[in-house]
Design a protein around this motif. Sequence first.
Motif, PDB file in Angstrom:
ATOM      1  N   GLY A 181       0.817  -1.214   0.000  1.00  0.00           N
ATOM      2  CA  GLY A 181       0.000   0.000   0.000  1.00  0.00           C
ATOM      3  C   GLY A 181       0.843   1.252   0.000  1.00  0.00           C
ATOM      4  N   VAL A 182       1.947   1.237   0.764  1.00  0.00           N
ATOM      5  CA  VAL A 182       2.830   2.405   0.824  1.00  0.00           C
ATOM      6  C   VAL A 182       3.558   2.591  -0.499  1.00  0.00           C
ATOM      7  N   GLY A 183       3.829   1.495  -1.211  1.00  0.00           N
ATOM      8  CA  GLY A 183       4.443   1.597  -2.533  1.00  0.00           C
ATOM      9  C   GLY A 183       3.525   2.286  -3.524  1.00  0.00           C
ATOM     10  N   VAL A 184       2.230   1.963  -3.441  1.00  0.00           N
ATOM     11  CA  VAL A 184       1.243   2.604  -4.312  1.00  0.00           C
ATOM     12  C   VAL A 184       1.122   4.091  -3.964  1.00  0.00           C
ATOM     13  N   ALA A 185       1.115   4.403  -2.668  1.00  0.00           N
ATOM     14  CA  ALA A 185       1.038   5.805  -2.239  1.00  0.00           C
ATOM     15  C   ALA A 185       2.253   6.591  -2.725  1.00  0.00           C
ATOM     16  N   TRP A 186       3.415   5.963  -2.686  1.00  0.00           N
ATOM     17  CA  TRP A 186       4.647   6.602  -3.173  1.00  0.00           C
ATOM     18  C   TRP A 186       4.549   6.881  -4.661  1.00  0.00           C
ATOM     19  N   LYS A 187       4.050   5.924  -5.420  1.00  0.00           N
ATOM     20  CA  LYS A 187       3.869   6.112  -6.863  1.00  0.00           C
ATOM     21  C   LYS A 187       2.924   7.286  -7.136  1.00  0.00           C
ATOM     22  N   PHE A 188       1.879   7.398  -6.344  1.00  0.00           N
ATOM     23  CA  PHE A 188       0.916   8.492  -6.515  1.00  0.00           C
ATOM     24  C   PHE A 188       1.578   9.836  -6.223  1.00  0.00           C
ATOM     25  N   ALA A 189       2.345   9.891  -5.138  1.00  0.00           N
ATOM     26  CA  ALA A 189       3.062  11.125  -4.798  1.00  0.00           C
ATOM     27  C   ALA A 189       4.070  11.486  -5.894  1.00  0.00           C
ATOM     28  N   GLN A 190       4.757  10.480  -6.428  1.00  0.00           N
ATOM     29  CA  GLN A 190       5.708  10.726  -7.516  1.00  0.00           C
ATOM     30  C   GLN A 190       5.013  11.356  -8.727  1.00  0.00           C
ATOM     31  N   ALA A 191       3.852  10.826  -9.065  1.00  0.00           N
ATOM     32  CA  ALA A 191       3.123  11.333 -10.233  1.00  0.00           C
ATOM     33  C   ALA A 191       2.697  12.790 -10.033  1.00  0.00           C
ATOM     34  N   ILE A 192       2.211  13.106  -8.830  1.00  0.00           N
ATOM     35  CA  ILE A 192       1.812  14.489  -8.533  1.00  0.00           C
ATOM     36  C   ILE A 192       3.029  15.404  -8.640  1.00  0.00           C
ATOM     37  N   TYR A 193       4.149  14.943  -8.081  1.00  0.00           N
ATOM     38  CA  TYR A 193       5.373  15.738  -8.110  1.00  0.00           C
ATOM     39  C   TYR A 193       5.869  15.947  -9.537  1.00  0.00           C
ATOM     40  N   LEU A 194       5.929  14.864 -10.321  1.00  0.00           N
ATOM     41  CA  LEU A 194       6.412  14.964 -11.699  1.00  0.00           C
ATOM     42  C   LEU A 194       5.554  15.902 -12.529  1.00  0.00           C
ATOM     43  N   ASN A 195       4.274  15.926 -12.260  1.00  0.00           N
ATOM     44  CA  ASN A 195       3.366  16.796 -13.012  1.00  0.00           C
ATOM     45  C   ASN A 195       3.528  18.264 -12.641  1.00  0.00           C
ATOM     46  N   SER A 196       4.177  18.498 -11.489  1.00  0.00           N
ATOM     47  CA  SER A 196       4.310  19.881 -11.013  1.00  0.00           C
ATOM     48  C   SER A 196       5.648  20.514 -11.379  1.00  0.00           C
ATOM     49  N   VAL A 197       6.578  19.707 -11.941  1.00  0.00           N
ATOM     50  CA  VAL A 197       7.888  20.239 -12.315  1.00  0.00           C
ATOM     51  C   VAL A 197       8.089  20.111 -13.823  1.00  0.00           C
ATOM     52  N   ASP A 198       8.876  21.008 -14.370  1.00  0.00           N
ATOM     53  CA  ASP A 198       9.094  21.026 -15.815  1.00  0.00           C
ATOM     54  C   ASP A 198      10.259  20.143 -16.250  1.00  0.00           C
ATOM     55  N   GLN A 199      11.335  20.121 -15.444  1.00  0.00           N
ATOM     56  CA  GLN A 199      12.547  19.441 -15.885  1.00  0.00           C
ATOM     57  C   GLN A 199      12.466  17.928 -15.706  1.00  0.00           C
ATOM     58  N   GLN A 200      13.302  17.230 -16.435  1.00  0.00           N
ATOM     59  CA  GLN A 200      13.424  15.778 -16.339  1.00  0.00           C
ATOM     60  C   GLN A 200      14.121  15.424 -15.027  1.00  0.00           C
ATOM     61  N   ILE A 201      13.604  14.441 -14.313  1.00  0.00           N
ATOM     62  CA  ILE A 201      14.183  14.017 -13.042  1.00  0.00           C
ATOM     63  C   ILE A 201      15.033  12.767 -13.265  1.00  0.00           C
ATOM     64  N   GLU A 202      16.281  12.816 -12.845  1.00  0.00           N
ATOM     65  CA  GLU A 202      17.175  11.663 -12.958  1.00  0.00           C
ATOM     66  C   GLU A 202      17.170  10.880 -11.643  1.00  0.00           C
ATOM     67  N   GLY A 203      17.289   9.562 -11.757  1.00  0.00           N
ATOM     68  CA  GLY A 203      17.393   8.728 -10.559  1.00  0.00           C
ATOM     69  C   GLY A 203      16.058   8.544  -9.866  1.00  0.00           C
ATOM     70  N   VAL A 204      16.104   8.370  -8.552  1.00  0.00           N
ATOM     71  CA  VAL A 204      14.895   8.084  -7.776  1.00  0.00           C
ATOM     72  C   VAL A 204      14.076   9.359  -7.589  1.00  0.00           C
ATOM     73  N   ILE A 205      12.776   9.241  -7.806  1.00  0.00           N
ATOM     74  CA  ILE A 205      11.873  10.367  -7.597  1.00  0.00           C
ATOM     75  C   ILE A 205      11.361  10.307  -6.156  1.00  0.00           C
ATOM     76  N   LEU A 206      11.475  11.417  -5.439  1.00  0.00           N
ATOM     77  CA  LEU A 206      11.096  11.518  -4.023  1.00  0.00           C
ATOM     78  C   LEU A 206      11.833  10.478  -3.151  1.00  0.00           C
ATOM     79  N   PRO A 207      13.172  10.483  -3.190  1.00  0.00           N
ATOM     80  CA  PRO A 207      13.938   9.516  -2.388  1.00  0.00           C
ATOM     81  C   PRO A 207      13.816   9.752  -0.889  1.00  0.00           C
ATOM     82  N   GLU A 208      13.383  10.943  -0.496  1.00  0.00           N
ATOM     83  CA  GLU A 208      13.272  11.254   0.932  1.00  0.00           C
ATOM     84  C   GLU A 208      12.222  10.404   1.649  1.00  0.00           C
ATOM     85  N   TYR A 209      11.388   9.686   0.874  1.00  0.00           N
ATOM     86  CA  TYR A 209      10.370   8.824   1.483  1.00  0.00           C
ATOM     87  C   TYR A 209      10.736   7.341   1.431  1.00  0.00           C
ATOM     88  N   LEU A 210      11.926   7.024   0.949  1.00  0.00           N
ATOM     89  CA  LEU A 210      12.312   5.618   0.806  1.00  0.00           C
ATOM     90  C   LEU A 210      12.348   4.868   2.138  1.00  0.00           C
TER      91      LEU A 210
END
Length: 539
Positions: A181-210
């Motif tokens: 469940g937490v993996g799905v929540a992380w994916k959802f947070a990643q999608a919201i974050y990616l949609n809010s930034v313009d640049q390409q993100i390298e590596g792990v997205i939102l690593p602070e929640y790993l």
Amino acid sequence: MEISKELNISPILAKVLMNRGLTSVSEIKPFLTCTADDLHSPFIFYEMTKAVKLVEKNIESQKKILVYGDYDVDGITATTLLYQFLKSQKADVQYYIPDRMKEGYGLNKEAIEWAGREGFSLIITVDCGISSLEETELAKSLGINMIITDHHQPPVHLPEADAIINPTVLESGYPFPDLAGVGVAWKFAQAIYLNSVDQQIEGVILPEYLDLVSLGTIADVVDLTGENRIIVKMGLEAIASTTRPGLQALLDVAGIKGEKVDATQVSFLLAPRLNAAGRLSNARIGVRLLSSSDRDYCRDQAKILNMENCRRQTIEKAIFDEAMEMIENNHELQENLVLVLASERWHPGVIGIVASRLVERFYRPVILMTLEGEVAKGSARSIDNFHMYQALEHCKDLLIQFGGHKQAAGLKLTVHNIEAFRLKINEWAQAVLRKEDLIPIIQIDVDKEIDGSEERLAREISRLAPYGQGNPYPVFSFHDLRVKESRVVGANSAHLKIKFESEGKTLEGIGFNMSGHLAWLNDRDRVDVAGTLEINNWN
């Protein structure tokens, strides 16, 4: 062996990997390297874009959002993650976790009505909601939008939510169905974050929640393969170096020190303490602990959880002893393929753990229920070849509510229906289980002789970690070893310490909770042994 040469690994490690179904270099290489490049895009979820736009709309208009979670470690970490992330995005967000004793698992009508009165515009579930058809309909009638993020098995008919993010739903389009469940929540947070930034993100997205994602994933006993393996491997490093005061305090009370943390420590030391909040009191304590920046507060709360965990262990022992007495004194129960037991004295927050222990003891599916007036609430645990969710689906005409997975589930039914349920689920078991399904099997990876290579091999196979469901420790068999020394060790003399000898070479071993074998084991006995190889880090 070509694989061994091409990857520069020993033939033994190559054989162990092949036993896990990894039969080519292209499969083995990513398993061993385990990089973020192999994580899937969150936008593969069919309804992810729709869900992201709905969240953004509510953030922009500053409408109230409620994160609705579950009371186990997966639910606590998922709630903390999404709540903290939405706060960082300037959302007007609160969280809600139902009280296990008063409300039970998942969405409930009273909580939905409360959310309506409080003026929430959007409810986002984490680790629950996929079976909540009526509650979703109620939310809709109150003008509340619903996004369901979950990982439990879906029913035949899905809730009419605004969006569903669940990898076990076939229509989701997501290639990896085993996220927690937490993996799905992380994916959802990643999608919201990616949609809010313009640049390409390298590596792990939102690593602070790993650290949170790894903790919840290990605790929920999902398969540690595919994405989960990558998440946990990176996440264990994040836990060891966490700056989260609440997690630091938990590590401290659990006695976990040092630069490395492994999955076993998370499973048996960290997770039970965090779980104690939801089992005996209120899981919101866990969310407050993991999201707080107040170190003094975190230290105090971690100590409280540590005491609650000790209380849980006492309650667990009492329930286990009573359940064992029921089974031993009832011949009819002993003949059942599925053990179904109930008592008004059993704490609903602990019966799941006891059910797991009984499965280990009898190697049969077990369902334990707490009686509360006319209603019985139960926890079910299963064996490899018995799909618990499908079994409950077969008995659904006798149930008020149920949900879960192949190996574990929850259920609710009237006390009047318990005996009919016991008969019906055992009829199902008679139809689907063979005699050999009820015999626990030790899967041997490699037959080996003691030859002095054990330490080197133990270091090499550590590349297979993290170990867990779906990726167990490799098991080696040794034949005709002579027992050189044997004695009991540990608290309450529970463990067996033993030294084996063959052809002048020795190997030490420890059998956890195996001290009873000392009754028949004598020095100089010849034995066959199955076990794992690990470096002894104890003094």
